[in-house]
Scaffold this motif. Structure first.
Motif, PDB file in Angstrom:
ATOM      1  N   LYS A   4       0.840  -1.189   0.000  1.00  0.00           N
ATOM      2  CA  LYS A   4       0.000   0.000   0.000  1.00  0.00           C
ATOM      3  C   LYS A   4       0.879   1.244   0.000  1.00  0.00           C
ATOM      4  CE  LYS A   4      -3.861   2.163   2.475  1.00  0.00           C
ATOM      5  NZ  LYS A   4      -4.771   2.075   3.647  1.00  0.00           N
ATOM      6  N   ILE A   5       0.431   2.292  -0.678  1.00  0.00           N
ATOM      7  CA  ILE A   5       1.104   3.583  -0.603  1.00  0.00           C
ATOM      8  C   ILE A   5       0.551   4.308   0.612  1.00  0.00           C
ATOM      9  CG2 ILE A   5       1.379   5.848  -1.685  1.00  0.00           C
ATOM     10  CD1 ILE A   5       1.260   4.351  -4.407  1.00  0.00           C
ATOM     11  N   ILE A   6       1.435   4.681   1.537  1.00  0.00           N
ATOM     12  CA  ILE A   6       0.989   5.428   2.705  1.00  0.00           C
ATOM     13  C   ILE A   6       1.702   6.777   2.749  1.00  0.00           C
ATOM     14  CG2 ILE A   6       0.528   3.290   3.965  1.00  0.00           C
ATOM     15  CD1 ILE A   6       2.919   3.963   5.758  1.00  0.00           C
ATOM     16  N   ASN A   7       1.067   7.739   3.385  1.00  0.00           N
ATOM     17  CA  ASN A   7       1.592   9.092   3.491  1.00  0.00           C
ATOM     18  C   ASN A   7       1.967   9.357   4.942  1.00  0.00           C
ATOM     19  OD1 ASN A   7       2.145  11.832   3.391  1.00  0.00           O
ATOM     20  ND2 ASN A   7       0.318  12.363   2.225  1.00  0.00           N
ATOM     21  N   ALA A   8       3.221   9.715   5.187  1.00  0.00           N
ATOM     22  CA  ALA A   8       3.693   9.962   6.553  1.00  0.00           C
ATOM     23  C   ALA A   8       2.867  11.038   7.248  1.00  0.00           C
ATOM     24  CB  ALA A   8       5.160  10.368   6.535  1.00  0.00           C
ATOM     25  N   LEU A   9       2.308  11.947   6.491  1.00  0.00           N
ATOM     26  CA  LEU A   9       1.479  13.020   7.030  1.00  0.00           C
ATOM     27  C   LEU A   9       0.292  12.472   7.822  1.00  0.00           C
ATOM     28  CD1 LEU A   9       1.440  16.164   6.834  1.00  0.00           C
ATOM     29  CD2 LEU A   9      -0.122  15.913   4.899  1.00  0.00           C
ATOM     30  N   ASP A  10      -0.158  11.275   7.456  1.00  0.00           N
ATOM     31  CA  ASP A  10      -1.315  10.658   8.116  1.00  0.00           C
ATOM     32  C   ASP A  10      -0.960   9.961   9.424  1.00  0.00           C
ATOM     33  OD1 ASP A  10      -2.880  11.454   5.962  1.00  0.00           O
ATOM     34  OD2 ASP A  10      -2.649   9.540   4.909  1.00  0.00           O
ATOM     35  N   TYR A  11       0.339   9.887   9.748  1.00  0.00           N
ATOM     36  CA  TYR A  11       0.758   9.072  10.893  1.00  0.00           C
ATOM     37  C   TYR A  11       1.606   9.831  11.909  1.00  0.00           C
ATOM     38  CZ  TYR A  11      -1.141   5.413   8.014  1.00  0.00           C
ATOM     39  OH  TYR A  11      -2.005   4.659   7.254  1.00  0.00           O
ATOM     40  N   GLY A  12       1.469  11.156  11.946  1.00  0.00           N
ATOM     41  CA  GLY A  12       2.053  11.880  13.069  1.00  0.00           C
ATOM     42  C   GLY A  12       3.293  12.692  12.796  1.00  0.00           C
ATOM     43  N   VAL A  13       3.678  12.896  11.555  1.00  0.00           N
ATOM     44  CA  VAL A  13       4.780  13.806  11.260  1.00  0.00           C
ATOM     45  C   VAL A  13       4.303  14.880  10.274  1.00  0.00           C
ATOM     46  CG1 VAL A  13       6.637  12.156  11.697  1.00  0.00           C
ATOM     47  CG2 VAL A  13       5.680  12.336   9.401  1.00  0.00           C
ATOM     48  N   PRO A  14       4.817  16.101  10.389  1.00  0.00           N
ATOM     49  CA  PRO A  14       4.369  17.177   9.504  1.00  0.00           C
ATOM     50  C   PRO A  14       5.117  17.171   8.177  1.00  0.00           C
ATOM     51  CG  PRO A  14       5.881  18.059  11.112  1.00  0.00           C
ATOM     52  CD  PRO A  14       5.726  16.592  11.436  1.00  0.00           C
ATOM     53  N   GLN A  15       4.911  16.119   7.416  1.00  0.00           N
ATOM     54  CA  GLN A  15       5.626  15.953   6.153  1.00  0.00           C
ATOM     55  C   GLN A  15       4.781  15.116   5.189  1.00  0.00           C
ATOM     56  OE1 GLN A  15       9.795  13.943   4.450  1.00  0.00           O
ATOM     57  NE2 GLN A  15       9.129  13.548   6.522  1.00  0.00           N
ATOM     58  N   LYS A  16       4.554  15.662   4.013  1.00  0.00           N
ATOM     59  CA  LYS A  16       3.878  14.884   2.979  1.00  0.00           C
ATOM     60  C   LYS A  16       4.928  13.998   2.318  1.00  0.00           C
ATOM     61  CE  LYS A  16       1.045  15.192  -1.195  1.00  0.00           C
ATOM     62  NZ  LYS A  16       0.446  16.088  -2.212  1.00  0.00           N
TER      63      LYS A  16
ATOM     64  N   ARG B 148      17.907  19.550  14.321  1.00  0.00           N
ATOM     65  CA  ARG B 148      16.907  18.908  15.164  1.00  0.00           C
ATOM     66  C   ARG B 148      15.541  18.946  14.511  1.00  0.00           C
ATOM     67  NH1 ARG B 148      17.672  15.167  17.769  1.00  0.00           N
ATOM     68  NH2 ARG B 148      19.491  16.176  18.695  1.00  0.00           N
ATOM     69  N   GLU B 149      15.217  20.043  13.861  1.00  0.00           N
ATOM     70  CA  GLU B 149      13.924  20.155  13.190  1.00  0.00           C
ATOM     71  C   GLU B 149      13.811  19.186  12.025  1.00  0.00           C
ATOM     72  OE1 GLU B 149      13.093  24.858  14.325  1.00  0.00           O
ATOM     73  OE2 GLU B 149      14.085  24.330  12.450  1.00  0.00           O
ATOM     74  N   LEU B 150      14.898  18.998  11.287  1.00  0.00           N
ATOM     75  CA  LEU B 150      14.894  18.022  10.193  1.00  0.00           C
ATOM     76  C   LEU B 150      14.614  16.620  10.728  1.00  0.00           C
ATOM     77  CD1 LEU B 150      17.939  19.293   8.097  1.00  0.00           C
ATOM     78  CD2 LEU B 150      15.554  19.238   7.330  1.00  0.00           C
ATOM     79  N   LEU B 151      15.240  16.286  11.848  1.00  0.00           N
ATOM     80  CA  LEU B 151      15.004  14.975  12.458  1.00  0.00           C
ATOM     81  C   LEU B 151      13.576  14.846  12.961  1.00  0.00           C
ATOM     82  CD1 LEU B 151      18.412  14.626  14.315  1.00  0.00           C
ATOM     83  CD2 LEU B 151      17.524  12.989  12.639  1.00  0.00           C
ATOM     84  N   ARG B 152      13.059  15.912  13.549  1.00  0.00           N
ATOM     85  CA  ARG B 152      11.680  15.876  14.037  1.00  0.00           C
ATOM     86  C   ARG B 152      10.679  15.717  12.888  1.00  0.00           C
ATOM     87  NH1 ARG B 152      11.832  20.975  18.340  1.00  0.00           N
ATOM     88  NH2 ARG B 152      12.989  19.924  20.001  1.00  0.00           N
ATOM     89  N   ILE B 153      10.975  16.330  11.750  1.00  0.00           N
ATOM     90  CA  ILE B 153      10.084  16.197  10.585  1.00  0.00           C
ATOM     91  C   ILE B 153       9.968  14.732  10.165  1.00  0.00           C
ATOM     92  CG2 ILE B 153       9.930  16.697   8.093  1.00  0.00           C
ATOM     93  CD1 ILE B 153      10.945  19.518   8.728  1.00  0.00           C
ATOM     94  N   GLN B 154      11.013  13.949  10.429  1.00  0.00           N
ATOM     95  CA  GLN B 154      10.981  12.521  10.127  1.00  0.00           C
ATOM     96  C   GLN B 154      10.581  11.673  11.328  1.00  0.00           C
ATOM     97  OE1 GLN B 154      10.740  11.304   7.334  1.00  0.00           O
ATOM     98  NE2 GLN B 154      12.582  11.252   6.094  1.00  0.00           N
ATOM     99  N   GLY B 155      10.252  12.320  12.448  1.00  0.00           N
ATOM    100  CA  GLY B 155       9.772  11.576  13.607  1.00  0.00           C
ATOM    101  C   GLY B 155      10.845  10.986  14.488  1.00  0.00           C
TER     102      GLY B 155
ATOM    103  N   ALA C 273      10.075   7.884   7.654  1.00  0.00           N
ATOM    104  CA  ALA C 273       9.343   8.567   8.714  1.00  0.00           C
ATOM    105  C   ALA C 273       9.019   7.552   9.804  1.00  0.00           C
ATOM    106  CB  ALA C 273       8.072   9.196   8.158  1.00  0.00           C
ATOM    107  N   VAL C 274       9.649   7.703  10.957  1.00  0.00           N
ATOM    108  CA  VAL C 274       9.574   6.681  12.002  1.00  0.00           C
ATOM    109  C   VAL C 274       8.143   6.378  12.455  1.00  0.00           C
ATOM    110  CG1 VAL C 274      10.327   6.029  14.335  1.00  0.00           C
ATOM    111  CG2 VAL C 274      11.917   7.190  12.773  1.00  0.00           C
ATOM    112  N   PRO C 275       7.299   7.376  12.769  1.00  0.00           N
ATOM    113  CA  PRO C 275       5.941   7.038  13.221  1.00  0.00           C
ATOM    114  C   PRO C 275       5.120   6.283  12.177  1.00  0.00           C
ATOM    115  CG  PRO C 275       6.488   9.294  13.793  1.00  0.00           C
ATOM    116  CD  PRO C 275       7.561   8.825  12.858  1.00  0.00           C
ATOM    117  N   ALA C 276       5.351   6.578  10.896  1.00  0.00           N
ATOM    118  CA  ALA C 276       4.607   5.882   9.841  1.00  0.00           C
ATOM    119  C   ALA C 276       4.985   4.407   9.809  1.00  0.00           C
ATOM    120  CB  ALA C 276       4.865   6.536   8.488  1.00  0.00           C
ATOM    121  N   ILE C 277       6.285   4.126   9.833  1.00  0.00           N
ATOM    122  CA  ILE C 277       6.713   2.729   9.760  1.00  0.00           C
ATOM    123  C   ILE C 277       6.431   2.013  11.082  1.00  0.00           C
ATOM    124  CG2 ILE C 277       9.146   2.713  10.523  1.00  0.00           C
ATOM    125  CD1 ILE C 277       7.778   1.268   7.230  1.00  0.00           C
TER     126      ILE C 277
END
Length: 330
Positions: free
Chosen positions: A158-170, A277-284, A307-311
């Protein structure tokens, strides 16, 4: 004897898969990453979490390998789940005369395939760019799925979008999950809108060093391009990126981080680049995660990361399916 589920971390990067599965109680027993700077970041952050990976054996080798193409699959410790965000070079399809088994030779997917064939783990979780499904008019993806099924796996994708799982990144990615048994499995449902992070949630507080701010002429040009589309400035904070056509659009989330992007690819309020730090946070990645390379290094590493929260959301469902099947088999 332990009930702990084990996994291996291939094409490990800076350890997004490692974090995701570790957070859920699984144990990493082998990892592989060839990039020198990524290895430096990985070891700095996982030496205490998974010390067994870095202990040298009598031959001076560790379980944190370099080039996976040079690793003998039979020498990898037994494990339950193979994970990896594998690079996808263009597949060289040799043709019918060469035989089906040769279709992935010369690609890094082949190394995943040979390890799965040798070790026969219970499951795998693979990640790649969304465009993998369209590469060579879909032939590449079709071959990958066919090869995984030929190894005896029940495959889901499935194609999933990290934006849907807790990080501010499409960040849209294809996730491929496989099980040796036909266990029930579903990809995770997206988080409710109110639980999704925005750029405001990941910004550092306090004074930001001058080195992150762009020159006034860059700021003004970027701002003018944005106003061509938005008429008025949106509520702060926002983030913009400039696409190939020169269009600048503000959002409350980042576009997908890219390893090879220009220095000012994304800007906060059209004024400054994100901090490390912000770059890392964007990836969770958590705030305890150590930065041991330069700004350009962490920019490249986060651009290549998952994106850690997505995976982790996917990993939770995978572990649930494996444990459910174990209970059924008792």
């Amino acid at each position: 004897m332990t009930d702990k589920i084990t996994f291996i971390d291939l094409f490990a990067g800076i350890g997004g898969f490692h974090l995701a599965f570790h957070n859920l109680g699984a144990e990493c027993v082998f990892a592989s990453e060839w990039d020198k700077d990524a290895r430096k970041t990985y070891e700095a952050n996982f030496a205490k979490i998974s010390p067994e990976l870095f202990k040298k054996n009598t031959n001076g080798e560790t379980r944190f390998a370099g080039d996976i193409t040079k690793v003998d699959a039979s020498k990898i410790p037994d494990f339950d789940i193979l994970t990896g965000g594998f690079p996808c070079q263009p597949f060289s399809i040799i043709g019918a005369k060469a035989g089906f088994e040769h279709e992935t030779q010369g690609t890094l997917f082949f190394d995943i395939e040979r390890i799965l064939k040798e070790k026969q783990p219970k499951a795998f979780v693979l990640e790649n760019v969304r465009n993998l499904t369209a590469h060579d008019k879909g032939k590449t993806f079709k071959i990958i799925i066919e090869h995984l099924e030929k190894l005896g796996y029940f495959v889901h994708y499935k194609i999933i979008n990290a934006l849907d799982y807790g990080v501010p990144q499409k960040r849209e990615r294809i996730i491929i999950v496989g099980f040796k048994e036909n266990v029930p499995f579903s990809f995770p449902a997206p988080l409710p809108i109110e639980k999704r992070a925005t750029i405001k949630d990941i910004l550092e507080t306090g004074n930001i060093e001058d080195k992150y701010f762009v020159k006034p002429e860059i700021r003004d040009r970027r701002h003018a391009k944005m106003l061509l589309k938005t008429i008025t400035e949106p509520s702060r904070p926002y983030i913009t990126h400039e696409n190939v056509s020169g269009s600048v659009t503000p959002h409350s989330y980042s576009c997908a981080l890219r390893a090879g992007a220009s220095a000012n690819y994304i800007l906060i309020n059209n004024e400054r680049r994100p901090t490390e730090r912000e770059l890392l946070r964007i990836q969770g990645f958590p705030d305890w995660f150590k930065v041991v390379v330069s700004y350009s290094g962490i920019k490249k590493q986060t651009g290549n990361a998952i994106a850690v929260p997505a995976i982790e959301s996917v990993a939770r469902e995978v572990l649930k399916s494996l444990r459910l099947f174990k209970e059924i088999k008792k």
